[in-house]
Design a protein around this motif. Sequence first.
Motif, PDB file in Angstrom:
ATOM      1  N   ASN A 246       0.828  -1.195   0.000  1.00 49.02           N
ATOM      2  CA  ASN A 246       0.000   0.000   0.000  1.00 49.02           C
ATOM      3  C   ASN A 246       0.870   1.255   0.000  1.00 49.02           C
ATOM      4  O   ASN A 246       1.858   1.333   0.723  1.00 49.02           O
ATOM      5  N   ALA A 247       0.478   2.222  -0.801  1.00 46.88           N
ATOM      6  CA  ALA A 247       1.065   3.549  -0.667  1.00 46.88           C
ATOM      7  C   ALA A 247       0.568   4.135   0.644  1.00 46.88           C
ATOM      8  O   ALA A 247      -0.631   4.111   0.925  1.00 46.88           O
ATOM      9  N   GLN A 248       1.475   4.623   1.459  1.00 48.81           N
ATOM     10  CA  GLN A 248       1.087   5.167   2.763  1.00 48.81           C
ATOM     11  C   GLN A 248       0.973   6.680   2.654  1.00 48.81           C
ATOM     12  O   GLN A 248       1.955   7.374   2.357  1.00 48.81           O
ATOM     13  N   LEU A 249      -0.230   7.176   2.888  1.00 48.09           N
ATOM     14  CA  LEU A 249      -0.526   8.586   2.676  1.00 48.09           C
ATOM     15  C   LEU A 249      -0.830   9.286   3.996  1.00 48.09           C
ATOM     16  O   LEU A 249      -1.403   8.692   4.914  1.00 48.09           O
ATOM     17  N   VAL A 250      -0.453  10.550   4.047  1.00 50.38           N
ATOM     18  CA  VAL A 250      -0.773  11.375   5.212  1.00 50.38           C
ATOM     19  C   VAL A 250      -1.526  12.617   4.743  1.00 50.38           C
ATOM     20  O   VAL A 250      -1.365  13.070   3.610  1.00 50.38           O
ATOM     21  N   LYS A 251      -2.323  13.178   5.647  1.00 48.22           N
ATOM     22  CA  LYS A 251      -3.125  14.350   5.303  1.00 48.22           C
ATOM     23  C   LYS A 251      -2.254  15.602   5.259  1.00 48.22           C
ATOM     24  O   LYS A 251      -1.384  15.803   6.114  1.00 48.22           O
ATOM     25  N   SER A 252      -2.501  16.430   4.270  1.00 51.40           N
ATOM     26  CA  SER A 252      -1.829  17.725   4.209  1.00 51.40           C
ATOM     27  C   SER A 252      -2.183  18.535   5.464  1.00 51.40           C
ATOM     28  O   SER A 252      -3.239  18.341   6.072  1.00 51.40           O
ATOM     29  N   ILE A 253      -1.316  19.453   5.820  1.00 50.76           N
ATOM     30  CA  ILE A 253      -1.533  20.248   7.025  1.00 50.76           C
ATOM     31  C   ILE A 253      -2.693  21.233   6.854  1.00 50.76           C
ATOM     32  O   ILE A 253      -3.513  21.410   7.755  1.00 50.76           O
ATOM     33  N   SER A 254      -2.803  21.851   5.676  1.00 51.19           N
ATOM     34  CA  SER A 254      -3.750  22.958   5.495  1.00 51.19           C
ATOM     35  C   SER A 254      -4.952  22.627   4.616  1.00 51.19           C
ATOM     36  O   SER A 254      -5.805  23.477   4.394  1.00 51.19           O
ATOM     37  N   ASN A 255      -5.022  21.399   4.085  1.00 46.16           N
ATOM     38  CA  ASN A 255      -6.201  20.983   3.321  1.00 46.16           C
ATOM     39  C   ASN A 255      -6.413  19.486   3.501  1.00 46.16           C
ATOM     40  O   ASN A 255      -5.661  18.835   4.250  1.00 46.16           O
ATOM     41  N   ASN A 256      -7.391  18.936   2.842  1.00 46.23           N
ATOM     42  CA  ASN A 256      -7.766  17.528   3.069  1.00 46.23           C
ATOM     43  C   ASN A 256      -7.171  16.555   2.056  1.00 46.23           C
ATOM     44  O   ASN A 256      -7.630  15.416   1.955  1.00 46.23           O
ATOM     45  N   ILE A 257      -6.191  16.991   1.318  1.00 46.69           N
ATOM     46  CA  ILE A 257      -5.569  16.116   0.321  1.00 46.69           C
ATOM     47  C   ILE A 257      -4.480  15.271   0.984  1.00 46.69           C
ATOM     48  O   ILE A 257      -3.690  15.766   1.792  1.00 46.69           O
ATOM     49  N   TYR A 258      -4.452  13.993   0.601  1.00 45.45           N
ATOM     50  CA  TYR A 258      -3.462  13.065   1.148  1.00 45.45           C
ATOM     51  C   TYR A 258      -2.310  12.877   0.167  1.00 45.45           C
ATOM     52  O   TYR A 258      -2.520  12.758  -1.045  1.00 45.45           O
ATOM     53  N   ILE A 259      -1.109  12.819   0.718  1.00 46.56           N
ATOM     54  CA  ILE A 259       0.117  12.666  -0.088  1.00 46.56           C
ATOM     55  C   ILE A 259       1.006  11.607   0.566  1.00 46.56           C
ATOM     56  O   ILE A 259       0.842  11.282   1.736  1.00 46.56           O
ATOM     57  N   PRO A 260       1.959  11.015  -0.192  1.00 53.36           N
ATOM     58  CA  PRO A 260       2.821   9.988   0.389  1.00 53.36           C
ATOM     59  C   PRO A 260       3.625  10.517   1.573  1.00 53.36           C
ATOM     60  O   PRO A 260       4.137  11.639   1.545  1.00 53.36           O
ATOM     61  N   ARG A 261       3.749   9.714   2.576  1.00 51.61           N
ATOM     62  CA  ARG A 261       4.394  10.126   3.827  1.00 51.61           C
ATOM     63  C   ARG A 261       5.889  10.421   3.648  1.00 51.61           C
ATOM     64  O   ARG A 261       6.468  11.199   4.399  1.00 51.61           O
ATOM     65  N   ASP A 262       6.520   9.810   2.630  1.00 44.99           N
ATOM     66  CA  ASP A 262       7.978   9.866   2.537  1.00 44.99           C
ATOM     67  C   ASP A 262       8.496  10.777   1.437  1.00 44.99           C
ATOM     68  O   ASP A 262       9.671  10.692   1.069  1.00 44.99           O
ATOM     69  N   VAL A 263       7.649  11.643   0.873  1.00 46.71           N
ATOM     70  CA  VAL A 263       8.185  12.608  -0.088  1.00 46.71           C
ATOM     71  C   VAL A 263       9.074  13.595   0.662  1.00 46.71           C
ATOM     72  O   VAL A 263       9.030  13.699   1.884  1.00 46.71           O
TER      73      VAL A 263
END
Length: 606
Positions: A246-263
Amino acid sequence: MQDVIQWLKDNGNLKVIDKPLDVELEIPHVAYIEVKKEDSRPILFTKPVNKAKGIEYEMPVLMNIFANKEITEKIFGKHPDNVAEGIEELLKLKPPKTFKAKLAMIPKLFSLKNVFPKRLKFKGECQEVIIPKEEVDLDRLPILKTWEEDGGPFITMGQVYTQSLDGQMQNLGMYRLQQYDKNRLGMHWQIHKDASHFFDQYQKAGKKMPVTVAIGGDPLYIWCGQAPMPHGMFEMLLYGFVRNKNAQLVKSISNNIYIPRDVDIVIEGFVDPEKMEIEGPFGDHTGYYTLKEPFPVMEVETVTMKKEPVFAATVVGKPPLEDKYMGWATERVFLPMLKPMAPDLIDYNMPENGVFHNLILAKMKVMYKGHAQQFMHAFWGVGQMSFVKHALFVGENAPELEEAEALTEHILNRLSKDKILITQGIVDHLDHSSSEQFVGGKLGVDATGYEVEEGIGELLSDEILLATIQEIDASVVGLKQYMTHTKNPVCVIAVKKERSQQKLMKKLRVLKAHIRVLVVIDEANNDLNDPYMLIWRVVNNIDAQRDVKLKSIIAIDATNKSEVDGFMREWPGDTFCTKEVLDSLQEKGLIDIDEAFIKKFGLLPF
């Protein structure tokens, strides 16, 4: 791949340059030269600077991550053909009829649980450092200016994460992003892309659109960003399928979009649908500048990053480029997805000197008359394949599609005006040759049959043929014939253009006994002895409806167009390196090129 730099040192023969180099022109020029070498390597620039702004950056710049086929395969962890086989199995999956078949299917179904991205409830490594809105300064990032005429610095490997208005669909795209100032970016999502469709939803609703841009992390994220997934499918599903986790995603700080944790770096913000700004020009992967045009603007709210981030970037311009290897992987992986709408398709190839959307070669099993034409329409009517301008089809007994010379001979021996289809359809946002933006000519060639019976009447030498043509029109200054042993030799002539070439092509029909295929190019910046770059120029420069004539001979006007042709749009210039920068890098021992290399790849005007 937690530490991409170390992984590239161990697996990719990473080149490290410790000398201070400018993010404006110097770093991009070094990467541009490197990627054109046969033994191209990824490069880490440890001391990027911006001389004009007096900045020494704290983070290194990583370029040419996809430097060759070998490293691309290593990034995938398997050959892309193996990924394609897995996709093909899924597409052919049928309900099991027996208990034994059900048991056999369990491992396949179990592995699919890894495809879906996993949303984490805690912060990721990409959020170790959080920069609030009042402290945001994009000048802290080593954003590159690649070409002298670029409208400014551009993020070239940004993973742009967006979502639909209702939040049900998420998209990952790779779009260039122009830095306007300390907290604003131009969003060059092209009109046909999912992010642009989402933008339309927010614009109609009168709401600001959240956008999060990620840089770095697992290189496979970058590849997924340019993968032509079907509309509505999140590209990170493809990541999970390739990695089998699974790609592991975390929520952006200022909006509700999720991005990969390790970028490495995350730029968060909103796009106001009421605000547009001129973006460009930008020297793009077509090898031409894309012109100034209004695009949405992202106002940055927050920037987060790892404690020791790496800034990933790519360089674009004339081929070959890094996208050659990214495109190769895409081509292999997506073959099974083309077969359902073209079931007798055997293979396809999108040569990098056709800049992918300008030329496709396809091999097929011919089942009936008109089958190739059916395939042409199918290709031009589906997804990103619909942007392809020129499609050449061969039968199952043709040479391998990557055997350029043998395949060209095969096609020319089967080329017939009667089996050339010229029509109209949509063209890529970056296409500059059509008279109207977004709509232009399409050309399809059916070379699936037997060799044509009639060949050239009398083959003349280049010298005699040139002299004969110059008696007809003195504007012709050079000539080179290719594939003279085939039924349809190709005659390329260079002209000093002062008027439309339509009249010249018409006058040269009297030489139909000596010419079968005629291609007209400008004398300036074209080498008659370099077929690789000639193909690049021709497929970039023609609109088939306007520039291809099929009377007596097959004639193609591949010159730059202007008012003398009735062409009223602005015609963009080539991407050229800056000579002073090349000379300086040569003196510092950072590049090693000669005049032949410069001319071969069109680095400077000639």
